[in-house]
Design a protein around this motif. Structure first.
Motif, PDB file in Angstrom:
ATOM      1  N   MET A 284       0.723  -0.933   0.033  1.00 22.17           N
ATOM      2  CA  MET A 284       0.143   0.001  -0.144  1.00 22.17           C
ATOM      3  C   MET A 284       1.022   1.345  -0.267  1.00 22.17           C
ATOM      4  N   GLY A 285       0.145   2.492  -0.956  1.00 20.43           N
ATOM      5  CA  GLY A 285       0.866   3.599  -0.540  1.00 20.43           C
ATOM      6  C   GLY A 285       0.125   4.403  -0.379  1.00 20.43           C
ATOM      7  N   TRP A 286       0.685   6.048  -0.375  1.00 20.76           N
ATOM      8  CA  TRP A 286       0.011   6.675   0.072  1.00 20.76           C
ATOM      9  C   TRP A 286       0.571   8.263  -1.155  1.00 20.76           C
ATOM     10  N   PHE A 287       0.106   8.878  -2.153  1.00 23.53           N
ATOM     11  CA  PHE A 287       1.117   9.975  -3.188  1.00 23.53           C
ATOM     12  C   PHE A 287      -0.204  11.342  -2.514  1.00 23.53           C
ATOM     13  N   ARG A 288       0.067  12.488  -3.425  1.00 28.02           N
ATOM     14  CA  ARG A 288      -0.439  13.812  -3.266  1.00 28.02           C
ATOM     15  C   ARG A 288       0.320  14.081  -4.282  1.00 28.02           C
ATOM     16  N   GLN A 289      -0.853  15.059  -4.631  1.00 32.26           N
ATOM     17  CA  GLN A 289      -1.253  15.851  -5.656  1.00 32.26           C
ATOM     18  C   GLN A 289      -1.446  17.482  -5.151  1.00 32.26           C
TER      19      GLN A 289
ATOM     20  N   PHE B  44       5.123  10.687  -5.399  1.00 30.42           N
ATOM     21  CA  PHE B  44       4.857   9.415  -3.606  1.00 30.42           C
ATOM     22  C   PHE B  44       5.253  10.175  -2.635  1.00 30.42           C
ATOM     23  N   VAL B  45       4.478   9.810  -1.285  1.00 31.40           N
ATOM     24  CA  VAL B  45       4.586  10.204   0.062  1.00 31.40           C
ATOM     25  C   VAL B  45       5.092   9.318   1.097  1.00 31.40           C
TER      26      VAL B  45
ATOM     27  N   GLY C 216       3.600  -5.240   6.765  1.00 35.36           N
ATOM     28  CA  GLY C 216       3.972  -3.779   7.676  1.00 35.36           C
ATOM     29  C   GLY C 216       5.190  -3.784   8.523  1.00 35.36           C
ATOM     30  N   GLY C 217       6.439  -4.536   7.869  1.00 35.60           N
ATOM     31  CA  GLY C 217       7.077  -4.195   8.397  1.00 35.60           C
ATOM     32  C   GLY C 217       8.248  -3.920   7.818  1.00 35.60           C
ATOM     33  N   ASP C 218       8.162  -3.093   6.292  1.00 31.97           N
ATOM     34  CA  ASP C 218       8.631  -2.206   5.954  1.00 31.97           C
ATOM     35  C   ASP C 218       8.257  -0.921   5.500  1.00 31.97           C
ATOM     36  N   THR C 219       8.233  -0.318   5.770  1.00 32.58           N
ATOM     37  CA  THR C 219       8.232   1.271   5.276  1.00 32.58           C
ATOM     38  C   THR C 219       8.979   2.152   4.654  1.00 32.58           C
ATOM     39  N   TYR C 220       8.496   2.980   3.598  1.00 34.42           N
ATOM     40  CA  TYR C 220       9.419   4.318   2.499  1.00 34.42           C
ATOM     41  C   TYR C 220       8.523   5.412   3.022  1.00 34.42           C
ATOM     42  N   TYR C 221       9.524   5.896   2.738  1.00 34.60           N
ATOM     43  CA  TYR C 221       9.053   7.865   2.448  1.00 34.60           C
ATOM     44  C   TYR C 221      10.229   8.185   1.832  1.00 34.60           C
TER      45      TYR C 221
ATOM     46  N   ASP D 295      12.220  12.311   1.381  1.00 29.53           N
ATOM     47  CA  ASP D 295      13.285  12.988   1.391  1.00 29.53           C
ATOM     48  C   ASP D 295      11.688  14.127   2.727  1.00 29.53           C
ATOM     49  N   SER D 296      11.060  14.071   2.389  1.00 33.36           N
ATOM     50  CA  SER D 296      10.386  15.767   1.997  1.00 33.36           C
ATOM     51  C   SER D 296       9.562  15.076   3.774  1.00 33.36           C
ATOM     52  N   VAL D 297       8.671  13.389   3.013  1.00 36.62           N
ATOM     53  CA  VAL D 297       8.259  14.521   4.998  1.00 36.62           C
ATOM     54  C   VAL D 297       8.630  12.697   6.101  1.00 36.62           C
ATOM     55  N   LYS D 298       9.551  12.403   5.812  1.00 33.18           N
ATOM     56  CA  LYS D 298      10.796  11.666   6.503  1.00 33.18           C
ATOM     57  C   LYS D 298      10.817  12.083   7.979  1.00 33.18           C
ATOM     58  N   GLY D 299      10.475  11.602   9.323  1.00 30.25           N
ATOM     59  CA  GLY D 299      10.471  12.335  10.782  1.00 30.25           C
ATOM     60  C   GLY D 299       9.538  12.718  10.444  1.00 30.25           C
ATOM     61  N   ARG D 300       7.925  13.179  10.025  1.00 32.04           N
ATOM     62  CA  ARG D 300       7.362  13.344  10.596  1.00 32.04           C
ATOM     63  C   ARG D 300       6.250  12.673   9.993  1.00 32.04           C
ATOM     64  N   PHE D 301       6.066  12.214   8.760  1.00 33.77           N
ATOM     65  CA  PHE D 301       4.863  11.143   8.580  1.00 33.77           C
ATOM     66  C   PHE D 301       4.568   9.825   8.895  1.00 33.77           C
ATOM     67  N   THR D 302       4.250   8.782   9.829  1.00 32.63           N
ATOM     68  CA  THR D 302       4.016   7.636   9.473  1.00 32.63           C
ATOM     69  C   THR D 302       2.997   6.712   8.792  1.00 32.63           C
ATOM     70  N   ILE D 303       3.074   5.792   7.859  1.00 30.66           N
ATOM     71  CA  ILE D 303       2.411   4.618   7.016  1.00 30.66           C
ATOM     72  C   ILE D 303       2.429   3.454   8.217  1.00 30.66           C
ATOM     73  N   SER D 304       0.683   2.950   8.689  1.00 31.31           N
ATOM     74  CA  SER D 304       0.603   1.967   8.834  1.00 31.31           C
ATOM     75  C   SER D 304      -0.455   1.262   8.304  1.00 31.31           C
ATOM     76  N   ARG D 305      -0.730   0.112   9.026  1.00 29.90           N
ATOM     77  CA  ARG D 305      -2.209  -0.317   8.633  1.00 29.90           C
ATOM     78  C   ARG D 305      -2.330  -1.693   9.618  1.00 29.90           C
ATOM     79  N   ASP D 306      -3.260  -2.031   9.387  1.00 32.26           N
ATOM     80  CA  ASP D 306      -4.125  -3.153  10.218  1.00 32.26           C
ATOM     81  C   ASP D 306      -4.771  -4.083   9.031  1.00 32.26           C
ATOM     82  N   ASN D 307      -3.976  -4.756   8.913  1.00 32.02           N
ATOM     83  CA  ASN D 307      -4.852  -6.241   8.080  1.00 32.02           C
ATOM     84  C   ASN D 307      -6.073  -6.085   8.173  1.00 32.02           C
ATOM     85  N   ALA D 308      -6.107  -6.230   9.312  1.00 30.98           N
ATOM     86  CA  ALA D 308      -7.932  -6.810  10.312  1.00 30.98           C
ATOM     87  C   ALA D 308      -8.482  -6.079  10.071  1.00 30.98           C
ATOM     88  N   LYS D 309      -8.341  -5.007   9.774  1.00 30.68           N
ATOM     89  CA  LYS D 309      -9.785  -4.151   9.561  1.00 30.68           C
ATOM     90  C   LYS D 309      -9.401  -3.576   7.831  1.00 30.68           C
ATOM     91  N   ASN D 310      -8.625  -3.889   7.340  1.00 25.93           N
ATOM     92  CA  ASN D 310      -8.018  -3.069   6.048  1.00 25.93           C
ATOM     93  C   ASN D 310      -8.143  -2.471   6.354  1.00 25.93           C
TER      94      ASN D 310
END
Length: 117
Positions: free
Chosen positions: A34-39, A47-48, A55-60, A62-77
């Motif tokens: 899963m990814g987040w993007f913005r326009q 890419f954001v 959920g074990g690996d995340t990628y960011y 540079d413009s949001v690193k340290g400020r944004f956090t991506i996560s997922r809950d596969n049980a809740k889709n």
């Protein structure tokens, strides 16, 4: 194919926080990266952040690193984007996207985030 619906956007002052959510339909959510993007107005979609299937690996970006956090809950889709220390330049429509193989093929409708100075 998976259907995606984003929520949680809004208007916030610089330095504030928002949490975006993206709810996915179907029973195979855990098979998608899963990814987040913005326009932003007048700019190309960028890419954001992204998260792998477990959920074990995340990628960011540079413009949001340290400020944004991506996560997922596969049980809740659901995939989340916690955005802290927001800046006016973070103003954009934010989209979540699902990637089964090499490309992000499924996209949500987007949610507006506006950061005032």
């Amino acid at each position: 194919q998976v259907q995606l619906v984003e929520s949680g956007g809004g208007l916030v002052r610089a330095g504030g926080s928002l949490r975006l959510s993206c709810a996915a339909s179907g029973r195979t959510f855990s098979s998608y990266m899963m990814g987040w993007f913005r326009q932003a107005p007048g700019k190309e979609r960028e890419f954001v952040a992204a998260i792998n299937r477990s959920g074990g690996d995340t990628y960011y970006a540079d413009s949001v690193k340290g400020r944004f956090t991506i996560s997922r809950d596969n049980a809740k889709n659901t995939v989340y984007l916690q955005m802290n220390s927001l800046k006016p330049e973070d103003t954009a429509v934010y989209y979540c996207a699902a990637r089964a193989r090499s490309n992000y093929d499924d996209w949500g409708q987007g949610t507006q985030v506006t950061v005032s100075s």
